[in-house]
Design an enzyme around this catalytic site. Structure first.
Site, short mmCIF file in Angstrom:
data_model
loop_
_atom_site.label_atom_id
_atom_site.label_comp_id
_atom_site.label_asym_id
_atom_site.label_seq_id
_atom_site.Cartn_x
_atom_site.Cartn_y
_atom_site.Cartn_z
N MET A 1 60.07 62.28 79.08
CA MET A 1 61.32 61.90 79.69
C MET A 1 62.18 63.13 79.95
SD MET A 1 64.14 59.25 78.19
CE MET A 1 65.80 59.38 78.74
N ASP A 2 62.50 63.86 78.87
CA ASP A 2 63.37 65.03 79.01
C ASP A 2 62.65 66.13 79.78
OD1 ASP A 2 65.71 64.19 77.38
OD2 ASP A 2 64.21 64.10 75.79
N GLU A 3 63.32 66.67 80.75
CA GLU A 3 62.84 67.73 81.62
C GLU A 3 61.71 67.30 82.54
OE1 GLU A 3 64.29 70.71 82.45
OE2 GLU A 3 65.66 69.54 81.29
N THR A 8 67.64 67.33 81.05
CA THR A 8 68.24 67.68 79.76
C THR A 8 68.59 69.17 79.71
OG1 THR A 8 66.84 65.97 78.80
CG2 THR A 8 67.93 67.47 77.27
N LYS A 94 68.91 56.82 75.28
CA LYS A 94 67.78 57.07 76.18
C LYS A 94 67.24 55.76 76.75
CE LYS A 94 66.00 61.51 74.66
NZ LYS A 94 64.79 62.26 74.31
#
Length: 182
Positions: A1-3, A8, A94
């Site tokens: 998810m992140d990046e 993020t 999230k």
């Protein structure tokens, strides 16, 4: 998810500018995690903000990710994973972020974990190659400033090239799915 679908990294840079006036050149961040360039006290303050969880509630969406994942989800089983256990208070924000920005992802296909090797999938698109070490499928790097020097895996630089990269890695699977690579 992140990046991969959530920016993020950009949110961390914005947080640092807002609170500490800190700015770095692209060269200073090239191939490095953001915590590698911070003074200890500033890094601790950023980690504290991230541990609060609210930091993750309003992350920017990475350009093109919504359209690309919607197209992929039409023809393939799609899971969104996050190694969220580093910041356990991020799970709620999230999840809500995903529901708001990616409503087509089945909530039962959202996986929060610590070690992504538990994911049984054909491929994992991630910004951090450490998640590929024990993963049973094909790792695909999603470009981010900190991973520019990572080699040995297919790479997606922007979401508008995702289907082309996936069709190179999995030509037979996508050929039967009806997905047309650009």
């Amino acid at each position: 998810m992140d990046e991969v679908i959530a920016d993020t990294y950009g949110a961390m840079l914005d947080w640092l500018v807002d609170r500490h006036g800190a700015r770095w050149s692209a060269e200073a961040l090239h191939g490095r995690q953001i915590f590698d360039v911070l003074e200890l006290e500033v890094a601790d303050a950023l980690r504290t903000a991230m541990h609060d969880g609210a930091f993750f509630a309003d992350l920017p969406v990475i350009e093109g990710s919504q359209a690309a994942l919607a197209a992929i989800a039409e023809h393939c089983e799609l899971f969104v994973t996050s190694a969220a256990m580093e910041f356990p208070n991020s799970l709620g924000p999230k999840f809500l972020w995903l529901r708001r920005h990616f409503p087509f992802v089945d909530p039962l296909n959202i996986v929060f974990c610590g070690d992504k090797s538990i994911i049984a999938a054909d491929c994992l698109i991630d910004d951090n190659a450490r998640h590929f070490a024990r993963f049973g499928g094909q790792g695909i790097v999603f470009s981010s400033p900190h991973n520019v020097d990572v080699t040995g895996y297919p790479r997606i630089r922007r979401w508008d090239e995702a289907l082309a990269v996936l069709s190179e890695v999995f030509p037979a699977a996508l050929a039967h799915s009806g997905v047309d690579a650009p």
